[in-house]
Design a protein around this motif. Structure first.
Motif, PDB file in Angstrom:
ATOM      1  N   ASN A  86       3.158  -2.916 -11.098  1.00  0.00           N
ATOM      2  CA  ASN A  86       2.032  -3.055 -11.954  1.00  0.00           C
ATOM      3  C   ASN A  86       1.385  -1.471 -12.352  1.00  0.00           C
ATOM      4  N   ARG A  87       1.482  -1.154 -13.120  1.00  0.00           N
ATOM      5  CA  ARG A  87       1.203   0.426 -13.092  1.00  0.00           C
ATOM      6  C   ARG A  87      -0.486   0.907 -12.301  1.00  0.00           C
ATOM      7  N   ARG A  88      -0.957  -0.329 -11.716  1.00  0.00           N
ATOM      8  CA  ARG A  88      -2.593  -0.639 -11.054  1.00  0.00           C
ATOM      9  C   ARG A  88      -2.451   0.276  -9.697  1.00  0.00           C
ATOM     10  N   ARG A  89      -1.435  -0.964  -9.275  1.00  0.00           N
ATOM     11  CA  ARG A  89      -0.956  -0.845  -7.745  1.00  0.00           C
ATOM     12  C   ARG A  89      -0.073   0.133  -7.169  1.00  0.00           C
ATOM     13  N   GLN A  90       1.228   0.847  -8.519  1.00  0.00           N
ATOM     14  CA  GLN A  90       1.306   2.445  -8.316  1.00  0.00           C
ATOM     15  C   GLN A  90       0.412   3.328  -8.123  1.00  0.00           C
ATOM     16  N   LYS A  91      -0.308   3.662  -8.599  1.00  0.00           N
ATOM     17  CA  LYS A  91      -1.875   4.474  -8.877  1.00  0.00           C
ATOM     18  C   LYS A  91      -2.551   4.323  -7.216  1.00  0.00           C
ATOM     19  N   LYS A  92      -2.528   2.948  -7.070  1.00  0.00           N
ATOM     20  CA  LYS A  92      -3.519   2.970  -5.527  1.00  0.00           C
ATOM     21  C   LYS A  92      -2.442   3.781  -4.353  1.00  0.00           C
ATOM     22  N   LEU A  93      -1.223   2.842  -4.548  1.00  0.00           N
ATOM     23  CA  LEU A  93      -0.170   3.134  -3.953  1.00  0.00           C
ATOM     24  C   LEU A  93       0.276   4.843  -2.966  1.00  0.00           C
ATOM     25  N   THR A  94      -0.643   5.438  -4.516  1.00  0.00           N
ATOM     26  CA  THR A  94       0.261   7.111  -4.442  1.00  0.00           C
ATOM     27  C   THR A  94      -1.107   7.765  -4.217  1.00  0.00           C
ATOM     28  N   ARG A  95      -3.057   6.959  -4.453  1.00  0.00           N
ATOM     29  CA  ARG A  95      -4.003   7.955  -4.016  1.00  0.00           C
ATOM     30  C   ARG A  95      -4.123   7.577  -2.418  1.00  0.00           C
ATOM     31  N   SER A  96      -3.443   6.792  -1.777  1.00  0.00           N
ATOM     32  CA  SER A  96      -3.282   5.900  -0.453  1.00  0.00           C
ATOM     33  C   SER A  96      -2.465   7.180   0.637  1.00  0.00           C
ATOM     34  N   LEU A  97      -0.939   7.378  -0.650  1.00  0.00           N
ATOM     35  CA  LEU A  97      -0.240   7.713   0.130  1.00  0.00           C
ATOM     36  C   LEU A  97      -0.574   9.965   0.386  1.00  0.00           C
ATOM     37  N   VAL A  98      -1.052   9.858  -0.442  1.00  0.00           N
ATOM     38  CA  VAL A  98      -2.136  11.160  -1.010  1.00  0.00           C
ATOM     39  C   VAL A  98      -3.027  11.193   0.621  1.00  0.00           C
ATOM     40  N   ALA A  99      -3.552  10.664   0.887  1.00  0.00           N
ATOM     41  CA  ALA A  99      -4.843  10.938   1.555  1.00  0.00           C
ATOM     42  C   ALA A  99      -4.145  10.071   3.171  1.00  0.00           C
ATOM     43  N   ALA A 100      -3.084   9.820   3.208  1.00  0.00           N
ATOM     44  CA  ALA A 100      -2.461   9.188   4.553  1.00  0.00           C
ATOM     45  C   ALA A 100      -1.817  10.792   4.862  1.00  0.00           C
ATOM     46  N   ALA A 101      -1.104  11.381   3.426  1.00  0.00           N
ATOM     47  CA  ALA A 101       0.327  13.004   4.425  1.00  0.00           C
ATOM     48  C   ALA A 101      -1.690  13.832   5.144  1.00  0.00           C
ATOM     49  N   THR A 102      -2.764  13.519   4.061  1.00  0.00           N
ATOM     50  CA  THR A 102      -3.875  14.726   4.093  1.00  0.00           C
ATOM     51  C   THR A 102      -4.365  14.538   5.518  1.00  0.00           C
ATOM     52  N   PHE A 103      -4.203  13.328   6.147  1.00  0.00           N
ATOM     53  CA  PHE A 103      -4.982  12.901   7.253  1.00  0.00           C
ATOM     54  C   PHE A 103      -3.836  12.874   8.286  1.00  0.00           C
ATOM     55  N   ASP A 104      -2.646  13.051   8.014  1.00  0.00           N
ATOM     56  CA  ASP A 104      -1.660  13.835   9.368  1.00  0.00           C
ATOM     57  C   ASP A 104      -1.571  11.369   9.765  1.00  0.00           C
ATOM     58  N   GLU A 105      -1.358  10.146   8.971  1.00  0.00           N
ATOM     59  CA  GLU A 105      -1.775   9.324   9.057  1.00  0.00           C
ATOM     60  C   GLU A 105       0.052   8.641   9.323  1.00  0.00           C
ATOM     61  N   GLY A 106       0.890   8.951  10.197  1.00  0.00           N
ATOM     62  CA  GLY A 106       2.219   9.048   9.777  1.00  0.00           C
ATOM     63  C   GLY A 106       3.056   7.423   9.622  1.00  0.00           C
ATOM     64  N   ARG A 107       2.000   6.642  10.775  1.00  0.00           N
ATOM     65  CA  ARG A 107       2.388   5.336   9.764  1.00  0.00           C
ATOM     66  C   ARG A 107       1.996   4.658   9.323  1.00  0.00           C
ATOM     67  N   ARG A 108       1.056   4.647   8.349  1.00  0.00           N
ATOM     68  CA  ARG A 108       0.351   4.794   7.225  1.00  0.00           C
ATOM     69  C   ARG A 108       1.009   5.034   6.938  1.00  0.00           C
ATOM     70  N   VAL A 109       1.399   6.164   6.729  1.00  0.00           N
ATOM     71  CA  VAL A 109       2.647   6.359   5.414  1.00  0.00           C
ATOM     72  C   VAL A 109       4.028   6.105   5.396  1.00  0.00           C
ATOM     73  N   GLU A 110       4.087   5.486   6.250  1.00  0.00           N
ATOM     74  CA  GLU A 110       5.626   4.453   6.526  1.00  0.00           C
ATOM     75  C   GLU A 110       5.705   3.295   5.947  1.00  0.00           C
ATOM     76  N   ARG A 111       4.290   2.316   6.020  1.00  0.00           N
ATOM     77  CA  ARG A 111       3.778   1.559   5.481  1.00  0.00           C
ATOM     78  C   ARG A 111       3.744   1.553   4.170  1.00  0.00           C
ATOM     79  N   LEU A 112       3.070   2.657   3.203  1.00  0.00           N
ATOM     80  CA  LEU A 112       3.276   3.267   1.974  1.00  0.00           C
ATOM     81  C   LEU A 112       4.606   3.104   0.883  1.00  0.00           C
TER      82      LEU A 112
END
Length: 138
Positions: A2-28
């Motif tokens: 669903n759209r809401r879940r995709q938005k949440k994943l995208t927001r989290s992925l941008v944050a993980a990329a911003t803070f160089d969180e490789g494991r989190r990027v992989e999980r997302l």
């Protein structure tokens, strides 16, 4: 998904990329986050990684399908990934983008802004300038 879940994943992925969180990027990414999607502000995960010089995350996003020349449009996060990396002198990130097909002559701001070379020269980041020139930037 669903759209809401995709938005949440995208927001989290941008944050993980911003803070160089490789494991989190992989999980997302495994959870279905789209590496090409921008968050609600318009920031792309690849741009966020490139500003930080997070070359490992940039490579992972590129391998997952993030387009190397897609412009980010977020507040304070606008431009191409290559311009972002060049601006800050992140030479290894510049190399990774070029290896994945980023255009070394592409101007940001939809063709009206600076080129990656201009950003690197303004830095000044001579090593990044040399890499861009070797790739054909003018």
């Amino acid at each position: 998904m669903n759209r809401r879940r995709q938005k949440k994943l995208t927001r989290s992925l941008v944050a993980a990329a911003t803070f160089d969180e490789g494991r989190r990027v992989e999980r997302l990414l495994r959870a279905g986050a789209d590496p090409a999607a921008a968050d609600a502000d318009g920031t792309t995960p690849l741009y966020a990684a490139c500003v930080q010089g997070a070359v490992g995350i940039a490579r992972r996003l590129l391998a997952a399908g993030a387009p190397p020349d897609a412009e980010s449009a977020g507040p304070g996060a606008d431009g191409t990934p290559l311009c972002a990396a060049a601006c800050w002198g992140h030479t290894e990130t510049v190399r990774a983008l070029l290896a994945h097909g980023a255009d070394p002559g592409l101007r940001e701001d939809h063709g009206a802004g600076w080129t990656p070379l201009r950003w690197a020269e303004a830095g000044p980041h001579p090593q990044t300038v040399a890499v861009l020139r070797a790739a054909g930037a003018r």
